[in-house]
Design a protein around this motif. Sequence first.
Motif, mmCIF file in Angstrom:
data_model
loop_
_atom_site.group_PDB
_atom_site.id
_atom_site.type_symbol
_atom_site.label_atom_id
_atom_site.label_comp_id
_atom_site.label_asym_id
_atom_site.label_seq_id
_atom_site.Cartn_x
_atom_site.Cartn_y
_atom_site.Cartn_z
ATOM 1 N N ARG A 99 0.856 -1.196 0.000
ATOM 2 C CA ARG A 99 0.000 0.000 0.000
ATOM 3 C C ARG A 99 0.886 1.238 0.000
ATOM 4 O O ARG A 99 1.850 1.311 0.747
ATOM 5 C CB ARG A 99 -0.896 0.014 1.239
ATOM 6 C CG ARG A 99 -1.909 -1.113 1.266
ATOM 7 C CD ARG A 99 -2.684 -1.175 2.581
ATOM 8 N NE ARG A 99 -3.078 0.092 3.111
ATOM 9 C CZ ARG A 99 -4.215 0.748 2.816
ATOM 10 N NH1 ARG A 99 -5.061 0.211 1.985
ATOM 11 N NH2 ARG A 99 -4.488 1.909 3.361
ATOM 12 N N ILE A 100 0.526 2.215 -0.852
ATOM 13 C CA ILE A 100 1.256 3.472 -0.916
ATOM 14 C C ILE A 100 0.296 4.597 -1.276
ATOM 15 O O ILE A 100 -0.598 4.423 -2.093
ATOM 16 C CB ILE A 100 2.424 3.407 -1.935
ATOM 17 C CG1 ILE A 100 3.221 4.710 -1.918
ATOM 18 C CG2 ILE A 100 1.927 3.071 -3.331
ATOM 19 C CD1 ILE A 100 4.538 4.650 -2.644
ATOM 20 N N GLN A 101 0.472 5.729 -0.620
ATOM 21 C CA GLN A 101 -0.308 6.921 -0.939
ATOM 22 C C GLN A 101 0.439 7.640 -2.065
ATOM 23 O O GLN A 101 1.497 8.210 -1.836
ATOM 24 C CB GLN A 101 -0.434 7.815 0.285
ATOM 25 C CG GLN A 101 -1.266 9.056 0.038
ATOM 26 C CD GLN A 101 -1.329 9.941 1.271
ATOM 27 O OE1 GLN A 101 -1.289 9.461 2.398
ATOM 28 N NE2 GLN A 101 -1.423 11.234 1.051
ATOM 29 N N PRO A 102 -0.089 7.621 -3.293
ATOM 30 C CA PRO A 102 0.661 8.131 -4.433
ATOM 31 C C PRO A 102 0.700 9.648 -4.579
ATOM 32 O O PRO A 102 1.464 10.166 -5.377
ATOM 33 C CB PRO A 102 -0.059 7.505 -5.630
ATOM 34 C CG PRO A 102 -1.463 7.368 -5.164
ATOM 35 C CD PRO A 102 -1.372 7.046 -3.699
ATOM 36 N N SER A 103 -0.113 10.347 -3.803
ATOM 37 C CA SER A 103 -0.193 11.800 -3.942
ATOM 38 C C SER A 103 -0.291 12.454 -2.571
ATOM 39 O O SER A 103 -0.975 11.944 -1.685
ATOM 40 C CB SER A 103 -1.430 12.157 -4.772
ATOM 41 O OG SER A 103 -1.635 13.539 -4.797
ATOM 42 N N ASP A 104 0.380 13.593 -2.425
ATOM 43 C CA ASP A 104 0.315 14.316 -1.152
ATOM 44 C C ASP A 104 -1.078 14.854 -0.871
ATOM 45 O O ASP A 104 -1.504 14.924 0.270
ATOM 46 C CB ASP A 104 1.301 15.493 -1.164
ATOM 47 C CG ASP A 104 2.744 15.038 -1.146
ATOM 48 O OD1 ASP A 104 3.009 13.927 -0.652
ATOM 49 O OD2 ASP A 104 3.600 15.791 -1.644
ATOM 50 N N LEU A 122 -4.034 13.687 -1.832
ATOM 51 C CA LEU A 122 -5.142 12.728 -1.805
ATOM 52 C C LEU A 122 -4.826 11.592 -0.838
ATOM 53 O O LEU A 122 -3.904 10.824 -1.075
ATOM 54 C CB LEU A 122 -5.370 12.162 -3.214
ATOM 55 C CG LEU A 122 -6.537 11.203 -3.350
ATOM 56 C CD1 LEU A 122 -7.862 11.923 -3.135
ATOM 57 C CD2 LEU A 122 -6.517 10.558 -4.715
ATOM 58 N N PRO A 123 -5.584 11.477 0.250
ATOM 59 C CA PRO A 123 -5.296 10.436 1.250
ATOM 60 C C PRO A 123 -5.876 9.072 0.892
ATOM 61 O O PRO A 123 -6.485 8.411 1.710
ATOM 62 C CB PRO A 123 -5.940 10.993 2.519
ATOM 63 C CG PRO A 123 -7.100 11.788 2.016
ATOM 64 C CD PRO A 123 -6.654 12.369 0.699
ATOM 65 N N GLU A 124 -5.692 8.649 -0.332
ATOM 66 C CA GLU A 124 -6.149 7.339 -0.791
ATOM 67 C C GLU A 124 -4.914 6.530 -1.168
ATOM 68 O O GLU A 124 -3.957 7.063 -1.724
ATOM 69 C CB GLU A 124 -7.075 7.499 -1.994
ATOM 70 C CG GLU A 124 -7.590 6.221 -2.582
ATOM 71 C CD GLU A 124 -8.561 5.458 -1.701
ATOM 72 O OE1 GLU A 124 -8.827 4.289 -1.991
ATOM 73 O OE2 GLU A 124 -9.035 6.016 -0.709
ATOM 74 N N ALA A 125 -4.925 5.243 -0.879
ATOM 75 C CA ALA A 125 -3.750 4.409 -1.133
ATOM 76 C C ALA A 125 -3.945 3.501 -2.332
ATOM 77 O O ALA A 125 -5.035 2.966 -2.542
ATOM 78 C CB ALA A 125 -3.439 3.556 0.096
ATOM 79 N N LEU A 126 -2.863 3.341 -3.096
ATOM 80 C CA LEU A 126 -2.815 2.289 -4.104
ATOM 81 C C LEU A 126 -2.613 0.979 -3.367
ATOM 82 O O LEU A 126 -1.877 0.931 -2.382
ATOM 83 C CB LEU A 126 -1.612 2.471 -5.026
ATOM 84 C CG LEU A 126 -1.604 3.598 -6.024
ATOM 85 C CD1 LEU A 126 -0.277 3.597 -6.772
ATOM 86 C CD2 LEU A 126 -2.745 3.473 -6.991
ATOM 87 N N GLU A 127 -3.230 -0.067 -3.827
ATOM 88 C CA GLU A 127 -3.018 -1.399 -3.262
ATOM 89 C C GLU A 127 -2.550 -2.293 -4.393
ATOM 90 O O GLU A 127 -3.293 -2.564 -5.337
ATOM 91 C CB GLU A 127 -4.310 -1.932 -2.646
ATOM 92 C CG GLU A 127 -4.755 -1.154 -1.442
ATOM 93 C CD GLU A 127 -6.003 -1.731 -0.791
ATOM 94 O OE1 GLU A 127 -6.786 -2.429 -1.484
ATOM 95 O OE2 GLU A 127 -6.193 -1.491 0.395
ATOM 96 N N LEU A 128 -1.295 -2.710 -4.298
ATOM 97 C CA LEU A 128 -0.691 -3.516 -5.352
ATOM 98 C C LEU A 128 -0.312 -4.884 -4.810
ATOM 99 O O LEU A 128 0.386 -4.974 -3.796
ATOM 100 C CB LEU A 128 0.560 -2.809 -5.889
ATOM 101 C CG LEU A 128 0.326 -1.393 -6.427
ATOM 102 C CD1 LEU A 128 1.653 -0.698 -6.685
ATOM 103 C CD2 LEU A 128 -0.526 -1.439 -7.684
ATOM 104 N N PRO A 129 -0.761 -5.971 -5.465
ATOM 105 C CA PRO A 129 -0.347 -7.295 -5.023
ATOM 106 C C PRO A 129 1.169 -7.422 -5.175
ATOM 107 O O PRO A 129 1.744 -6.929 -6.143
ATOM 108 C CB PRO A 129 -1.078 -8.252 -5.961
ATOM 109 C CG PRO A 129 -1.702 -7.429 -7.023
ATOM 110 C CD PRO A 129 -1.617 -6.001 -6.637
ATOM 111 N N ALA A 130 1.801 -8.051 -4.197
ATOM 112 C CA ALA A 130 3.261 -8.160 -4.212
ATOM 113 C C ALA A 130 3.710 -9.442 -3.533
ATOM 114 O O ALA A 130 2.995 -10.003 -2.708
ATOM 115 C CB ALA A 130 3.877 -6.954 -3.512
#
Length: 188
Positions: free
Chosen positions: A125-130, A132-140
Motif C-alpha cells: 500500500r502506498i499513498q501516491p499523492s500528497d 489525496l489520502p487514498e492508497a494504491l493497493e498492489l499485489p506483491a
Amino acid sequence: MNADTARGEVFGDALACEETRPAGFQPCASDPARLRAACLRSEGLLRALAVVEDSRGVEENEEYDPGTAALNRLEAKVDLLTALVARLARTQEPAEPIRALRWSALGVCVPGDTATAPGTTGIFRIQPSDWLPEALELPATVLASVTDGDGPQLWLRFGPLTPTLESALERHLFRVHRRAIAESRRPR
C-alpha cells in the motif's frame, strides 16, 4: 535471494523513483478476487490522478479543447471523490507510516516493520499523492528481506498486475520522475 539479485528483479531496466511516502506491506493469503479488486481500484485511482495532474500543465493550442479538458477534470474529480467516500464507508484502517522507498513499475524496496520470509504474498500500500489520502493497493511477493542496522528492508515484486495497471503505474512514476527533475533544476 540477496539484495543485489532482488535489485535486478525489482528495478531491472525500469524507471525507478525515490520518494518518501506513507507506505507499507501487509502479508495476506493470495485471494484472486481480492487481488483483482485491488488492481481495479488502483488502476482507477492512477487514471484519475493522471487526468487531474496532467490537466494542470496543459498549454492552450489549436488542438486543445477547454470544454473537453474541463469535463475530463470534473470526471476525474468525481471518480476521486467517489473513491474517498467508499474508503470512508469501509472500516477505518490505520494509516501507513511515512517511509523512504525506491520503486518502479516492477516492484519496490521499502523498510519493513519485521523481517518477512521470501515468497510471502500480500498487498503493498502506498499513498501516491500528497493531496489525496487514498492508497494504491498492489499485489506483491517478497523476493528478499535483508536486515541491516536500520532494520529489515523488503524487496517486493509486484504482480500479478493487469497490463493496464502496469501501464498506468509506469506513467505515474514517469510523472513523479519528471517532477523530481524539474524540482532539482529550480533555483534555490
